[in-house]
Design a protein around this motif. Structure first.
Motif, PDB file in Angstrom:
ATOM      1  N   ASP A  73       0.828  -1.208   0.000  1.00 59.44           N
ATOM      2  CA  ASP A  73       0.000   0.000   0.000  1.00 59.44           C
ATOM      3  C   ASP A  73       0.861   1.257   0.000  1.00 59.44           C
ATOM      4  OD1 ASP A  73      -2.346  -1.432  -0.083  1.00 59.44           O
ATOM      5  OD2 ASP A  73      -2.814  -1.198   2.056  1.00 59.44           O
ATOM      6  N   GLY A  74       2.107   1.131   0.434  1.00 53.38           N
ATOM      7  CA  GLY A  74       3.025   2.260   0.438  1.00 53.38           C
ATOM      8  C   GLY A  74       3.714   2.497  -0.895  1.00 53.38           C
ATOM      9  N   LEU A  75       3.459   1.629  -1.859  1.00 54.48           N
ATOM     10  CA  LEU A  75       4.070   1.785  -3.180  1.00 54.48           C
ATOM     11  C   LEU A  75       3.085   2.436  -4.146  1.00 54.48           C
ATOM     12  CD1 LEU A  75       5.906  -1.634  -3.623  1.00 54.48           C
ATOM     13  CD2 LEU A  75       6.892   0.575  -3.019  1.00 54.48           C
ATOM     14  N   ASP A  85      10.841   4.964  -2.958  1.00 60.61           N
ATOM     15  CA  ASP A  85       9.649   4.196  -2.586  1.00 60.61           C
ATOM     16  C   ASP A  85      10.027   2.955  -1.791  1.00 60.61           C
ATOM     17  OD1 ASP A  85       7.801   5.892  -4.032  1.00 60.61           O
ATOM     18  OD2 ASP A  85       8.486   4.924  -5.873  1.00 60.61           O
ATOM     19  N   TRP A  86      11.038   2.228  -2.269  1.00 63.96           N
ATOM     20  CA  TRP A  86      11.467   1.004  -1.596  1.00 63.96           C
ATOM     21  C   TRP A  86      12.086   1.318  -0.242  1.00 63.96           C
ATOM     22  CZ3 TRP A  86       9.169  -3.101  -3.014  1.00 63.96           C
ATOM     23  CH2 TRP A  86       8.844  -3.316  -4.345  1.00 63.96           C
ATOM     24  N   ARG A  87      12.843   2.397  -0.143  1.00 65.51           N
ATOM     25  CA  ARG A  87      13.427   2.774   1.141  1.00 65.51           C
ATOM     26  C   ARG A  87      12.347   3.070   2.174  1.00 65.51           C
ATOM     27  NH1 ARG A  87      17.349   5.313  -1.879  1.00 65.51           N
ATOM     28  NH2 ARG A  87      16.249   7.294  -1.838  1.00 65.51           N
ATOM     29  N   SER A  94      11.747  -4.148   7.932  1.00 67.29           N
ATOM     30  CA  SER A  94      12.846  -4.449   8.855  1.00 67.29           C
ATOM     31  C   SER A  94      12.318  -4.630  10.273  1.00 67.29           C
ATOM     32  CB  SER A  94      13.895  -3.345   8.825  1.00 67.29           C
ATOM     33  OG  SER A  94      14.561  -3.345   7.587  1.00 67.29           O
ATOM     34  N   ALA A  95      11.372  -3.791  10.683  1.00 67.08           N
ATOM     35  CA  ALA A  95      10.790  -3.909  12.021  1.00 67.08           C
ATOM     36  C   ALA A  95      10.037  -5.235  12.162  1.00 67.08           C
ATOM     37  CB  ALA A  95       9.861  -2.735  12.303  1.00 67.08           C
TER      38      ALA A  95
END
Length: 155
Positions: A73-75, A85-87, A94-95
């Motif tokens: 959804d963040g892309l 975008d990937w960062r 990672s979390a």
């Protein structure tokens, strides 16, 4: 985007190595959002190749469909995601991975102790679950799930 530049579901399947039925599953779960042509056939943008690749990697990492959907959804829709975008989503992933590693480490440590006990029964276990008291917290492996109430009870 011109229709000629879009991919059919079969072409996306061939390009990604994912079955057509899996692509339909991903669509039903909100991981992919194909467009439809006049005949109602699915058409995918080329950026969906990367989305499917991300789904496959995320599945290998053990992420749930809900976690994968949240990350996707963040892309951006309709364009190839860039490095920024990937960062942006990598921190969330990672979390999740850190939490999964902590859960697996805790499970390994508890499992070693449980196997060493030899009782092989949570109902009879005098060490981790005397009298099956963890069942009052709900189904499943409550101690391994890391429930705060269960952990407080154990001291």
């Amino acid at each position: 985007m011109p229709v000629a530049e879009m991919l059919s579901i079969g072409a996306l399947a061939a390009r990604t190595g994912v079955s057509v039925s899996a692509l339909r599953f991903y669509e039903a779960r909100g991981l992919l959002a194909p467009l439809r042509n006049r005949g109602g056939q699915r058409r995918f943008v080329r950026a969906d190749i990367r989305r499917v690749s991300f789904i496959l990697i995320a599945q290998q990492l053990g992420l749930s469909v809900a976690a994968i959907r949240l990350a996707l959804d963040g892309l951006p829709q309709g364009r190839t995601p860039g490095a920024a975008d990937w960062r942006r989503i990598s921190g969330d992933i990672s979390a999740l991975l850190d939490a999964q590693i902590a859960r697996l480490t805790r499970t390994r440590e508890l499992l070693d102790g449980c196997i060493g006990c030899g009782c092989l029964s949570l109902e009879k276990c005098a060490l981790y679950n005397p009298g099956d008291r963890a069942s009052s917290y709900g189904p499943g492996a409550r101690y391994l799930a890391g429930d705060a109430a269960v952990a407080a009870e154990r001291g």
